[in-house]
Design a protein around this motif. Structure first.
Motif, mmCIF file in Angstrom:
data_model
loop_
_atom_site.group_PDB
_atom_site.id
_atom_site.type_symbol
_atom_site.label_atom_id
_atom_site.label_comp_id
_atom_site.label_asym_id
_atom_site.label_seq_id
_atom_site.Cartn_x
_atom_site.Cartn_y
_atom_site.Cartn_z
ATOM 1 N N ALA A 12 0.836 -1.194 0.000
ATOM 2 C CA ALA A 12 0.000 0.000 0.000
ATOM 3 C C ALA A 12 0.872 1.245 0.000
ATOM 4 C CB ALA A 12 -0.910 0.002 1.213
ATOM 5 N N ASN A 44 -5.858 -1.690 -6.833
ATOM 6 C CA ASN A 44 -7.105 -1.069 -6.422
ATOM 7 C C ASN A 44 -6.782 0.050 -5.456
ATOM 8 O OD1 ASN A 44 -6.352 -2.777 -4.371
ATOM 9 N ND2 ASN A 44 -8.378 -3.560 -3.971
ATOM 10 N N ALA A 46 -8.350 2.683 -2.010
ATOM 11 C CA ALA A 46 -9.339 3.069 -1.006
ATOM 12 C C ALA A 46 -9.710 4.527 -1.272
ATOM 13 C CB ALA A 46 -8.762 2.919 0.391
ATOM 14 N N GLU A 48 -11.655 8.040 0.017
ATOM 15 C CA GLU A 48 -12.204 8.819 1.131
ATOM 16 C C GLU A 48 -12.557 10.209 0.614
ATOM 17 O OE1 GLU A 48 -9.522 8.890 4.455
ATOM 18 O OE2 GLU A 48 -9.488 6.702 4.611
ATOM 19 N N GLU A 54 -5.582 5.687 -0.529
ATOM 20 C CA GLU A 54 -4.506 4.700 -0.466
ATOM 21 C C GLU A 54 -4.536 3.840 -1.719
ATOM 22 O OE1 GLU A 54 -2.940 2.058 3.092
ATOM 23 O OE2 GLU A 54 -4.810 1.244 2.299
ATOM 24 N N ARG A 56 -3.343 0.401 -3.561
ATOM 25 C CA ARG A 56 -2.987 -0.950 -3.122
ATOM 26 C C ARG A 56 -2.646 -1.805 -4.336
ATOM 27 N NH1 ARG A 56 -8.339 -1.175 0.532
ATOM 28 N NH2 ARG A 56 -7.629 0.239 2.165
#
Length: 68
Positions: A12, A44, A46, A48, A54, A56
């Motif tokens: 990550a 992929n 994350a 927010e 983040e 990954r």
């Protein structure tokens, strides 16, 4: 005759997928010896507040088993 093994690692990074792959390899290097290659299986992220928080990367790490 050499015998190899494959393991999956997820890296990550808050900056990029390239950094996530690099972090996965650096972590694998701490515990695995004789690494001969990696394959990026999946990238992929994350999210927010509508932005990437983040990155990954799931990678397969190939390494030779000792004594083979």
């Amino acid at each position: 005759m050499a015998v190899a093994r494959i393991t999956q690692v997820i890296g990550a990074s808050p900056h990029s997928w390239e950094d996530a792959v690099r972090n996965a390899l650096e972590r694998a290097n701490r515990t695995l010896r004789n690494i001969t290659g990696i394959e990026v299986l999946k990238e992929n992220a994350a999210i927010e507040n509508g932005k990437i928080a983040e990155y990954r990367a799931t990678v397969q790490v190939t390494f030779l088993l000792e004594g083979s």
